[in-house]
Write an enzyme that holds these catalytic residues in place. Structure first.
Site, PDB file in Angstrom:
ATOM      1  N   GLY A  63       0.828  -1.197   0.000  1.00 37.53           N
ATOM      2  CA  GLY A  63       0.000   0.000   0.000  1.00 37.53           C
ATOM      3  C   GLY A  63       0.866   1.252   0.000  1.00 37.53           C
ATOM      4  N   GLN A 106       1.191  -2.491  -5.296  1.00 37.13           N
ATOM      5  CA  GLN A 106       0.847  -1.119  -5.630  1.00 37.13           C
ATOM      6  C   GLN A 106       2.117  -0.292  -5.554  1.00 37.13           C
ATOM      7  OE1 GLN A 106      -1.206   1.956  -2.888  1.00 37.13           O
ATOM      8  NE2 GLN A 106      -2.887   0.898  -3.935  1.00 37.13           N
ATOM      9  N   HIS A 176      -2.912  10.720  -4.180  1.00 36.60           N
ATOM     10  CA  HIS A 176      -1.497  10.578  -4.484  1.00 36.60           C
ATOM     11  C   HIS A 176      -1.161  11.348  -5.767  1.00 36.60           C
ATOM     12  CE1 HIS A 176      -0.538   7.008  -1.670  1.00 36.60           C
ATOM     13  NE2 HIS A 176      -1.653   7.592  -1.281  1.00 36.60           N
ATOM     14  N   CYS A 350     -16.075  -9.564   9.423  1.00 37.59           N
ATOM     15  CA  CYS A 350     -15.553  -8.213   9.580  1.00 37.59           C
ATOM     16  C   CYS A 350     -16.700  -7.345  10.083  1.00 37.59           C
ATOM     17  CB  CYS A 350     -15.032  -7.674   8.252  1.00 37.59           C
ATOM     18  SG  CYS A 350     -14.553  -5.931   8.315  1.00 37.59           S
ATOM     19  N   CYS A 363      -6.621  -7.135  13.439  1.00 37.31           N
ATOM     20  CA  CYS A 363      -8.078  -7.233  13.485  1.00 37.31           C
ATOM     21  C   CYS A 363      -8.563  -7.135  14.927  1.00 37.31           C
ATOM     22  CB  CYS A 363      -8.535  -8.555  12.878  1.00 37.31           C
ATOM     23  SG  CYS A 363     -10.323  -8.824  12.997  1.00 37.31           S
ATOM     24  N   ALA A 396     -13.606 -11.908  26.717  1.00 34.26           N
ATOM     25  CA  ALA A 396     -12.418 -12.676  27.081  1.00 34.26           C
ATOM     26  C   ALA A 396     -12.795 -14.108  27.465  1.00 34.26           C
ATOM     27  CB  ALA A 396     -11.676 -11.996  28.227  1.00 34.26           C
ATOM     28  N   GLN A 423     -19.528  -6.354  28.476  1.00 40.95           N
ATOM     29  CA  GLN A 423     -19.431  -4.984  27.989  1.00 40.95           C
ATOM     30  C   GLN A 423     -19.600  -4.892  26.480  1.00 40.95           C
ATOM     31  OE1 GLN A 423     -16.261  -2.429  29.714  1.00 40.95           O
ATOM     32  NE2 GLN A 423     -15.749  -4.221  30.955  1.00 40.95           N
ATOM     33  N   ARG A 433     -22.334   1.600  16.730  1.00 39.24           N
ATOM     34  CA  ARG A 433     -21.449   0.463  17.027  1.00 39.24           C
ATOM     35  C   ARG A 433     -22.204  -0.866  16.998  1.00 39.24           C
ATOM     36  NH1 ARG A 433     -18.084   1.123  22.236  1.00 39.24           N
ATOM     37  NH2 ARG A 433     -16.408   0.182  21.008  1.00 39.24           N
TER      38      ARG A 433
END
Length: 654
Positions: A63, A106, A176, A350, A363, A396, A423, A433
């Protein structure tokens, strides 16, 4: 690799230029920050090899890989400006090809996005001396010698990619250098490289002519082209189509990689180029479809395509030929193998958290991604399976239970609340969210599949643990909101209270954030939408300093739109009641002066204090002899990834 057995368009082969690809799924170029001084060493190679092993058609490296020495943003890029990179590319290409995937890079020049105060301290160059908001540099206008030099640098970078055994290269327009020449917002030249669209496109055409001469006709060459800057005065959709048709007529490229919008500021980059928390999934497909209708070359697009259903839709509707699922592969590098195995429902989703842009190529809920040299993706069976008790059903605890079960242990999980999630379930109640629930839902599905016994409404005591005769115990009991340092805390509410719906926003709400994370800003938006007047205070210099820049800028934009007053650099010291109102006393972090703010309601976010009583009771028990581990917020107040990573690594060793 299993052969495709269905008519799934995602698994159909494709030829890109002269490059055969085994399916239609690609991981596009991105800055992973896994390089070793600009070289793709062992960490970098392992990261991309994991995706290749998982079955995708092609992984694209580098990238913003720099073609010139004056194209550095300060580190984290591949350095394609020097022949010393060639052996590293050869090693990487060999590893990727051995897994049946293709690999290209790239290559780019940052132009005005470069950093003038790094490396050799080269001045920043650009088509015109116009400062970019995000990089903040003041560029020097390029003369013809600069133009010719950079064109030659592009050609040499492409030659190095060829000598390194890569299958192709793509250039990057956008914010760019090539894109800066194209955009009227960055190019005010009056010579042959400015003015008309044809003139502004000339530099890009010359770059690709030089690249093609350097690599020949057999190597695949593409361009990541802005199809619409989406801004008044910028490149329009018609301009994007016209530029593409110019490249098609010249016959210099084999494909387009379509991107939308600008990247000149954090807000533009996250809102109109790399969608984050406040953007819907796949927001640019309609614009890509319009572009596709007027062009003929093969088309690749990556922009918030996070799930296989959306990817499949884009292919079936003929919008694209190849679909970029870059962040989806950060979540699950084995995405394609799941399709081949008929286990699509097991793909780790995702959730669009943008954590991978905050902690590069990390991630939010896959501990192994980007850490392949230290943390394996594959979970090995335990030498001696045993009985595992997990206390706590937050993220967890769920991760520890999942990994333990995959290792062959007999696992039971005990949770004090009526529902699992802790949580994380609370965080997902904030509308912006909501996708975080995918982290929870995926693990619950996996635990069900693995046969883990889940018991809720059990406030576990040491005797409950001992009765299970465990070989290993994970204490993941989380924490409770930390109000310890605040005088008058009894008059205050926590962000948990507001997000859970336990308390409703009052007419005038003061929300104080001592973490820089998302809960307090989420409460502020919630209260404002409910009609409250909101004052937001923070101990930091600005909103959301412990967030990805996509989230940070998104919150800041919504705060501005909803007229939420922000007061920074304030430490909360006490809250007092005065009749029907509350007075919060702050100390300014720099001046030391006292600041008083009146409100009907005070909501505080200062992280959590560990609920570790059970851990210490077990640790001090003479009758307890199992292996004992503490995880997540039962250790200290941290974030989702920290809790998952700790649980994953610890359970892998048990």
């Amino acid at each position: 690799m299993t052969r495709p057995t269905s008519n799934d368009p995602l698994l159909a082969p494709f030829t890109l230029g002269k490059l055969p690809l085994r399916n239609r799924i690609v991981s596009t170029s991105h800055a992973s920050m896994k390089d070793d001084g600009g070289m793709p060493g062992a960490r970098y190679q392992a990261y991309h090899e994991a995706k290749a092993r998982g079955g995708l058609a092609m992984t694209m490296i580098g990238g913003s890989a720099m073609v010139s020495r004056d194209s550095s943003w300060g580190g984290g890029q591949l350095d394609m400006s020097d022949d010393r990179i060639v052996p590293f590319l050869q090693q990487l290409a060999t590893r990727i090809h051995a897994q049946g995937a293709a690999v290209m890079t790239q290559i780019s020049h940052l132009g005005r996005r470069a950093n003038a105060f790094h490396g050799d301290w080269h001045p920043v160059i650009a088509p015109s001396p116009i400062r970019e908001t995000r990089s903040r540099g003041f560029p020097r206008q390029m003369d013809r010698d600069d133009i010719d030099r950079v064109i030659a640098d592009y050609a040499q970078a492409a030659r190095r990619a060829r000598d390194g055994g890569l299958d192709g290269v793509e250039t990057l327009c956008g914010g760019h250098l090539i894109g800066q020449f194209m955009s009227p917002l960055a190019n005010r030249r009056t010579d042959a490289f400015g003015g008309s669209l044809e003139n502004r496109g000339r530099f890009g055409l010359m770059v690709h002519e030089a690249i093609r001469k350097a690599v020949g006709d057999d190597m695949t060459v593409g361009i990541r082209l802005v199809i619409d800057e989406g801004t008044e005065g910028g490149l329009t959709a018609e301009d994007g189509i016209a530029l593409a048709q110019m490249f098609e007529r010249e016959g210099l490229v084999d494909f387009f990689d379509a991107i939308y919008g600008r990247m000149d500021s954090d807000l533009l980059l996250s809102q109109d180029n790399m969608p984050g928390l406040f953007q819907p999934d796949a927001p640019y497909l309609a614009s890509v479809a319009r572009f596709r209708a007027e062009t003929t070359l093969p088309l690749l697009h990556a922009g918030g395509i996070r799930d296989t259903a959306t990817a499949r839709h884009a292919l079936r509707e003929g919008i694209v030929d190849l679909v970029g699922m870059t962040r989806a592969h950060l979540a699950d590098p084995h995405l394609v193998q799941h399709l081949l195995d008929g286990t699509e429902e097991r793909i780790r989703p995702c959730v669009g958290a943008s954590y991978c842009l905050y902690k590069k190529a990390t991630c939010i809920h896959n501990a192994a991604t980007g850490n392949e040299l230290d943390i394996p993706h594959e979970i090995a069976p335990a030498d001696t399976p045993g009985r595992v008790v997990v206390v706590g059903g937050g993220i967890a605890g769920l991760e520890a239970a999942r990994v333990s079960a995959l290792r062959g242990h007999d696992v039971v999980l005990l949770e004090a609340a009526a529902q699992l999630g802790g949580q994380l379930a609370l965080a997902a109640r904030a509308p912006e969210r909501a996708n975080l629930v995918g982290i929870l839902d995926w693990r619950l599905a996996e635990l069900t599949r693995l046969g883990v016994e889940l018991r809720t409404n059990i406030l576990a005591e040491p005797s409950d643990i001992l009765s299970e005769n465990p070989d290993t115990v994970f204490v993941a009991t989380g924490g409770m909101p930390d109000f310890d340092d605040i005088e008058g805390a009894e008059f205050c509410h926590s962000t948990w209270d507001m997000l859970s719906g336990t308390v409703r926003p009052a007419a005038r709400v003061l929300i104080h954030d001592g973490t820089g994370r998302a809960p307090a800003p989420s409460c502020a938006l919630f209260a404002s939408k409910a009609g409250s007047e909101v004052i937001f205070t923070t101990s930091d210099g600005l909103i959301g300093q412990e967030m990805p820049y996509q989230d940070n800028t998104g919150y800041r934009k919504h705060f501005a739109k909803q007229d939420i007053r922000v007061m920074a650099d304030l430490d909360l010291t006490r809250v007092t009641r005065n009749g029907g109102t509350l007075t919060a006393r702050f100390t300014h972090c720099f001046s030391g002066k006292a600041v008083d703010i009146e409100a009907d309601q005070v909501v505080i976010e200062q992280g959590t204090q560990p609920l570790d009583g059970l851990y210490h009771a077990l640790k001090g028990s003479e009758t307890f002899n199992a292996r004992l581990h503490r995880l997540g917020d039962a250790v200290a107040s941290r974030d989702i990834h920290a809790a998952i990573r700790e649980a994953y690594v610890t359970a892998m060793r048990t």
